[in-house]
Design an enzyme around this catalytic site. Sequence first.
Site, mmCIF file in Angstrom:
data_model
loop_
_atom_site.group_PDB
_atom_site.id
_atom_site.type_symbol
_atom_site.label_atom_id
_atom_site.label_comp_id
_atom_site.label_asym_id
_atom_site.label_seq_id
_atom_site.Cartn_x
_atom_site.Cartn_y
_atom_site.Cartn_z
ATOM 1 N N CYS A 413 0.952 -1.140 -0.041
ATOM 2 C CA CYS A 413 0.001 0.166 0.091
ATOM 3 C C CYS A 413 0.837 1.431 -0.241
ATOM 4 O O CYS A 413 0.421 2.185 -0.763
ATOM 5 C CB CYS A 413 -0.951 -0.016 1.060
ATOM 6 S SG CYS A 413 -0.599 -0.861 2.757
ATOM 7 N N ARG A 442 7.842 -10.713 5.402
ATOM 8 C CA ARG A 442 7.539 -10.301 6.879
ATOM 9 C C ARG A 442 8.484 -11.286 7.733
ATOM 10 O O ARG A 442 8.406 -12.569 7.483
ATOM 11 C CB ARG A 442 5.947 -10.892 6.835
ATOM 12 C CG ARG A 442 5.281 -9.539 6.272
ATOM 13 C CD ARG A 442 3.734 -9.755 6.485
ATOM 14 N NE ARG A 442 2.902 -8.929 5.560
ATOM 15 C CZ ARG A 442 1.730 -8.661 5.542
ATOM 16 N NH1 ARG A 442 0.867 -9.739 6.155
ATOM 17 N NH2 ARG A 442 1.071 -7.867 4.596
ATOM 18 N N GLN A 460 0.756 -11.572 -2.770
ATOM 19 C CA GLN A 460 -0.573 -11.595 -2.660
ATOM 20 C C GLN A 460 -1.306 -10.933 -3.788
ATOM 21 O O GLN A 460 -0.554 -10.389 -4.819
ATOM 22 C CB GLN A 460 -1.049 -10.468 -1.458
ATOM 23 C CG GLN A 460 -0.753 -10.930 -0.171
ATOM 24 C CD GLN A 460 -1.161 -9.758 0.828
ATOM 25 O OE1 GLN A 460 -0.871 -8.608 0.708
ATOM 26 N NE2 GLN A 460 -1.986 -10.160 2.062
ATOM 27 N N ASP A 462 -2.840 -8.482 -4.469
ATOM 28 C CA ASP A 462 -3.018 -7.136 -3.632
ATOM 29 C C ASP A 462 -3.693 -6.045 -4.571
ATOM 30 O O ASP A 462 -3.265 -5.898 -5.523
ATOM 31 C CB ASP A 462 -1.677 -6.812 -3.214
ATOM 32 C CG ASP A 462 -2.148 -6.064 -1.905
ATOM 33 O OD1 ASP A 462 -3.087 -5.662 -1.509
ATOM 34 O OD2 ASP A 462 -0.864 -5.348 -1.322
ATOM 35 N N HIS A 464 -5.314 -1.952 -4.757
ATOM 36 C CA HIS A 464 -5.616 -0.735 -4.046
ATOM 37 C C HIS A 464 -6.436 0.169 -4.795
ATOM 38 O O HIS A 464 -6.203 0.482 -5.840
ATOM 39 C CB HIS A 464 -4.671 0.068 -3.220
ATOM 40 C CG HIS A 464 -3.762 -0.766 -2.191
ATOM 41 N ND1 HIS A 464 -2.727 -1.432 -2.476
ATOM 42 C CD2 HIS A 464 -4.227 -1.008 -0.916
ATOM 43 C CE1 HIS A 464 -2.318 -2.282 -1.617
ATOM 44 N NE2 HIS A 464 -3.184 -1.923 -0.710
ATOM 45 N N LYS A 543 -14.102 -2.272 7.895
ATOM 46 C CA LYS A 543 -13.676 -3.513 7.037
ATOM 47 C C LYS A 543 -14.841 -4.547 6.792
ATOM 48 O O LYS A 543 -15.631 -4.622 7.746
ATOM 49 C CB LYS A 543 -12.569 -3.973 7.522
ATOM 50 C CG LYS A 543 -12.566 -4.745 9.106
ATOM 51 C CD LYS A 543 -11.165 -5.321 9.278
ATOM 52 C CE LYS A 543 -11.303 -6.057 10.488
ATOM 53 N NZ LYS A 543 -9.996 -6.942 11.055
ATOM 54 N N HIS A 589 -8.713 -1.214 0.580
ATOM 55 C CA HIS A 589 -7.425 -2.376 0.443
ATOM 56 C C HIS A 589 -8.242 -3.602 -0.002
ATOM 57 O O HIS A 589 -9.204 -3.832 0.924
ATOM 58 C CB HIS A 589 -6.903 -2.442 1.757
ATOM 59 C CG HIS A 589 -5.863 -1.258 2.356
ATOM 60 N ND1 HIS A 589 -4.583 -1.089 2.022
ATOM 61 C CD2 HIS A 589 -6.486 -0.215 2.833
ATOM 62 C CE1 HIS A 589 -4.423 -0.114 2.639
ATOM 63 N NE2 HIS A 589 -5.357 0.588 3.024
#
Length: 722
Positions: A413, A442, A460, A462, A464, A543, A589
Amino acid sequence: MAENVAKKVGEMNIKDSGDKEPGAAKKQQKGKKKDKSGGGGKAPAQPLELDPLPEYIQTRIDLFDRLKAEYDEQLAAKTPSAIKITLPDGKVVEGQSWRTTPYEVACGISQGLADNAVIAKVNGILWDLDRPLEEDTSLAVLKFDNDEGQQVFWHSSAHMLGEAMERHYGGCLCYGPPIENGFYYDMFLEGRQVSSNEFKSLNDLVRKIQKEKQPFVRLEMTKEDLLKMFEYNEFKKRIINEKIHTPTTTVYRCGPLIDLCRGPHVRHTGKVKSFDVIKNSATYWEGKADAESLQRIYGISFPDTKQMKEWKHFQEEAAKRDHRKIGREQELYFFHEWSPGCGFFLPKGTFIYNKLIGFIKDEYRKRGYQEVISPNVFNSRLWEQSGHWQHYAENMFSFDSEKEKFCLKPMNCPGHCLIFDHRIRSWRELPYRMADFGILHRNELSGTLSGLTRVRRFVQDDAHIFCPQELIQQEIAGVLDFLQTVYGVLGFTYKLELSTRPKKYLGDIEVWNNAEKQLEETLNEFGEPWKLNPEDGAFYGPKIDIIIQDALRRSHQCATIQLDFQLPIRFNLKYQSADGTEKRPVIIHRAILGSVERLMAVITESYGGKWPFWISPRQAMVIPIGPAFNEYANEVKKQIFEAGFNCDSNIDDGETMNKKIRNAQLAQYNFILVVGEKERENQTVNVRTRDNHVHGERSIVAVIERFQHLDTTKMLKSEEAF
């Protein structure tokens, strides 16, 4: 204090099965053969129960008894008054404050309800069944089939395990929380290691505890008295000094065990009818690798023996489907100690991995997403600006270069904010749906790593979405449709939960209220059932949590949809609106698969290694009936392979045809294509499936056309539909 650590613990389903322990644990267990049978093991080498018991146990009881007697006097001196107790059906019954208990109310409704009750809920707060009500109350009685009731049941079972551990080992108890499937207790123990051979002793002690029907007794104590009670236990003292910020808190007693605990609990230990110690491991105090090493013992329990039998059968089936086992057997992926937490994907595993990503990329094109590639390494100043450095630095891989600190990115992000902000944006560009398959790292603790479900290196799907506030509802609806499509193809059912503004939040309350209203309206229009989780949103926005269920009815959270009002502020993101003014976008997200590695583990176990055709690394095997047809078998293989499918041929003359067919079925080839004289003459194959369903003779062209259809439609049961 179980609630403080329960969220940090991996699930006991696919996450915990066969976990590697931290470095300290591996050293302790080296050379020892583990007995994996729950409650089994050899005859105990140590006595069942310490004699005498540790001195601190009686000292603890003496202080508890004195303070409890004082509390009972205070309770008896309270003047009761009439109160109204409202039941879930709206019926109101009368009671007395400081006298009437939820258990008495349940008995008044039916003895069956009272006998099966695990815990009460009083004005929305979990409440001991034998704790007197204090005021006008809305009352619900929860059973084991309720999620909150189940967690209380397992929390109480953890105390029973803790009592058995103290009586068998001595030592110092630490945390003992319920987790998704059971519970555990941590203990600091010097000079002795827990062995699976001792599970029988612990189970025998728990059976004694069950028969004694020890009541769970609640007592509120001052911090001063708590420090006296637990002066022998350095870990409890740390909790008291560092985690308790109120003048008083509670302890619970069952038998000789008295533990620091917010509760609540079942009425007595006899409520736990079936109990089993199932595994042990080593861990660190509060998961910190530089802290003391602790012994952890896991258990499971139920209110009846039938449920225990069902659970054990379920575990046997789950063990057969363990993704590490299937990954090894099918040569999909493996792990190596020189790169902990990082999967090595072999060709067939890479095929599945790429098919998943390709599936998402195809959907991106249909749904207006734009794919970007962002750097893997960023200066730490980026993470300081995003706020991650202050809260997440210890979970990031960082290094120094030219007197600057850099980090491998753990999420996309902040980098996407830089992409959005690299030039002036117009309202005409919004919503800007930015997707990224960048590699993330991570720094997870070694003891938490578990196959593909908890890793250090992952990808991911992922994305946005940068959009105006007025388009939130439209974009959330699009994401919900996206996940419905993907999970439908993968064969998952799912549950939706809306998590709203927490007590500690950032931003304008009106912005929050408007966003939550849009999310609620979108969920209602989506038409699937959903549940409200009040005050469980992130501090930066509400969320939607999506919990999927696999073929074994296990729950996993992979997808997420999260609104973020704060990151656009931190990066001062703006766009030119239609009226020429500058406005700030909202960030959504979202991930559908989530971690591709974790999703690989989930679908490996959900399918049990029987991959649907479109994603299968072994789609077809050509088998000749004899050596004379080997050449034709290879020709068939070549045509199907060149058409874009995974096709092999078995021309090993040392195996019979029947053995070749059986081996192909065991290897989970979706289709077995048998060829002989007739097939060679007709340019055909004889089609059968891995489940031995015979479709008969088909031309090679027809087979390829059918394969193309199965690949395009992504059918789950492609062999039946052929």
